[in-house]
Design a protein around this motif. Structure first.
Motif, mmCIF file in Angstrom:
data_model
loop_
_atom_site.group_PDB
_atom_site.id
_atom_site.type_symbol
_atom_site.label_atom_id
_atom_site.label_comp_id
_atom_site.label_asym_id
_atom_site.label_seq_id
_atom_site.Cartn_x
_atom_site.Cartn_y
_atom_site.Cartn_z
ATOM 1 N N MET A 184 0.985 -1.095 0.260
ATOM 2 C CA MET A 184 -0.124 -0.110 0.112
ATOM 3 C C MET A 184 1.011 1.127 0.228
ATOM 4 N N ARG A 185 0.614 2.125 -0.776
ATOM 5 C CA ARG A 185 1.233 3.495 -0.713
ATOM 6 C C ARG A 185 0.752 4.188 0.407
ATOM 7 N N THR A 186 1.365 5.190 0.752
ATOM 8 C CA THR A 186 1.270 5.831 2.437
ATOM 9 C C THR A 186 0.420 7.089 2.056
ATOM 10 N N LEU A 187 -0.624 6.935 2.963
ATOM 11 C CA LEU A 187 -1.611 7.947 3.144
ATOM 12 C C LEU A 187 -2.220 7.716 4.521
ATOM 13 N N THR A 188 -2.464 8.607 5.442
ATOM 14 C CA THR A 188 -3.007 8.521 6.580
ATOM 15 C C THR A 188 -4.220 9.319 6.701
ATOM 16 N N THR A 189 -5.450 8.795 6.888
ATOM 17 C CA THR A 189 -6.508 9.727 7.105
ATOM 18 C C THR A 189 -7.618 8.867 8.029
ATOM 19 N N SER A 190 -8.454 9.657 8.523
ATOM 20 C CA SER A 190 -9.525 9.074 9.378
ATOM 21 C C SER A 190 -10.735 9.584 8.878
ATOM 22 N N ALA A 191 -12.013 8.804 9.110
ATOM 23 C CA ALA A 191 -13.091 9.185 9.030
ATOM 24 C C ALA A 191 -14.212 8.364 9.760
ATOM 25 N N HIS A 192 -15.474 8.865 10.053
ATOM 26 C CA HIS A 192 -16.208 8.248 11.159
ATOM 27 C C HIS A 192 -17.354 7.352 9.979
ATOM 28 N N LEU A 193 -17.249 5.927 10.510
ATOM 29 C CA LEU A 193 -18.479 5.233 9.533
ATOM 30 C C LEU A 193 -19.614 5.734 10.071
ATOM 31 N N GLU A 194 -20.630 5.750 9.497
ATOM 32 C CA GLU A 194 -22.088 6.158 10.009
ATOM 33 C C GLU A 194 -22.997 4.944 9.332
ATOM 34 N N PRO A 195 -24.234 4.902 9.955
ATOM 35 C CA PRO A 195 -24.845 3.793 9.401
ATOM 36 C C PRO A 195 -25.529 3.886 8.088
ATOM 37 N N ASP A 196 -25.222 4.925 7.648
ATOM 38 C CA ASP A 196 -25.812 5.074 6.156
ATOM 39 C C ASP A 196 -24.474 5.131 4.967
ATOM 40 N N THR A 197 -23.328 4.698 5.764
ATOM 41 C CA THR A 197 -22.143 4.662 4.658
ATOM 42 C C THR A 197 -22.353 3.573 3.771
ATOM 43 N N SER A 198 -22.177 3.975 2.747
ATOM 44 C CA SER A 198 -22.046 2.917 1.486
ATOM 45 C C SER A 198 -20.771 2.451 1.109
ATOM 46 N N ALA A 199 -20.971 1.131 0.467
ATOM 47 C CA ALA A 199 -19.698 0.526 -0.415
ATOM 48 C C ALA A 199 -19.916 -0.110 -1.533
ATOM 49 N N ARG A 200 -19.247 0.135 -2.562
ATOM 50 C CA ARG A 200 -19.643 -0.471 -3.856
ATOM 51 C C ARG A 200 -18.112 -1.011 -4.432
ATOM 52 N N VAL A 201 -18.271 -1.983 -5.179
ATOM 53 C CA VAL A 201 -17.307 -2.494 -5.849
ATOM 54 C C VAL A 201 -17.456 -2.347 -7.418
ATOM 55 N N ALA A 213 -5.526 -9.494 -4.238
ATOM 56 C CA ALA A 213 -6.628 -10.282 -3.699
ATOM 57 C C ALA A 213 -6.751 -10.515 -2.372
ATOM 58 N N ASN A 214 -5.273 -11.119 -1.875
ATOM 59 C CA ASN A 214 -5.034 -11.541 -0.587
ATOM 60 C C ASN A 214 -5.494 -10.324 0.350
ATOM 61 N N ALA A 215 -4.722 -9.311 0.159
ATOM 62 C CA ALA A 215 -4.793 -7.930 0.807
ATOM 63 C C ALA A 215 -6.259 -7.710 1.287
ATOM 64 N N LEU A 216 -7.216 -7.568 0.175
ATOM 65 C CA LEU A 216 -8.526 -7.143 0.187
ATOM 66 C C LEU A 216 -9.064 -8.306 1.234
ATOM 67 N N ARG A 217 -8.859 -9.685 1.213
ATOM 68 C CA ARG A 217 -9.579 -10.577 1.975
ATOM 69 C C ARG A 217 -9.210 -10.235 3.287
ATOM 70 N N ALA A 218 -7.839 -9.873 3.623
ATOM 71 C CA ALA A 218 -7.297 -9.535 5.250
ATOM 72 C C ALA A 218 -8.121 -8.308 5.692
ATOM 73 N N LEU A 219 -8.270 -7.379 4.677
ATOM 74 C CA LEU A 219 -9.074 -6.141 4.989
ATOM 75 C C LEU A 219 -10.514 -6.610 5.353
ATOM 76 N N ALA A 220 -11.193 -7.559 4.565
ATOM 77 C CA ALA A 220 -12.457 -7.871 5.041
ATOM 78 C C ALA A 220 -12.511 -8.728 6.207
ATOM 79 N N ARG A 221 -11.562 -9.614 6.619
ATOM 80 C CA ARG A 221 -11.486 -10.181 7.937
ATOM 81 C C ARG A 221 -11.492 -9.110 8.980
ATOM 82 N N ALA A 222 -10.584 -8.129 8.689
ATOM 83 C CA ALA A 222 -10.293 -7.231 9.857
ATOM 84 C C ALA A 222 -11.571 -6.356 9.994
ATOM 85 N N ALA A 223 -12.382 -6.037 9.168
ATOM 86 C CA ALA A 223 -13.544 -5.187 9.304
ATOM 87 C C ALA A 223 -14.782 -6.259 9.849
ATOM 88 N N ASP A 224 -14.960 -7.331 9.639
ATOM 89 C CA ASP A 224 -15.599 -8.204 10.383
ATOM 90 C C ASP A 224 -15.126 -8.452 11.623
#
Length: 80
Positions: A1-18, A51-62
């Motif tokens: 991953m290239r370096t960028l640090t930021t933060s944002a609050h997830l809200e109940p209406d946050t959307s996600a799409r692929v 693909a494995n990095a996205l799977r790891a992200l999904a596991r961490a989100a879960d």
């Protein structure tokens, strides 16, 4: 991953799409994972080798969602 640090609050209406960008003769193809809300969009761009990095992200989100469920259950029980 290239370096960028930021933060944002997830809200109940946050959307996600692929979005899938199929391979072309000049490119191997990629996907974008867009997470957004009213003011912020975070877009992750991933090539097939990630693909494995996205799977790891999904596991961490879960794992994070499970922790939030425990917090909410504790608060509902009057322990928080």
């Amino acid at each position: 991953m290239r370096t960028l640090t930021t933060s944002a609050h997830l809200e109940p209406d946050t959307s996600a799409r692929v979005n899938v960008f199929d391979p072309t003769p000049e490119d191997e193809g990629f996907v974008t994972l867009r997470v957004g809300g009213e003011f912020i969009d975070l877009v992750l761009i991933a090539r097939p080798c990630a693909a494995n990095a996205l799977r790891a992200l999904a596991r961490a989100a879960d794992e994070a969602a499970t922790a939030l469920d425990r917090i909410a259950a504790t608060a509902a029980d009057g322990d928080a």
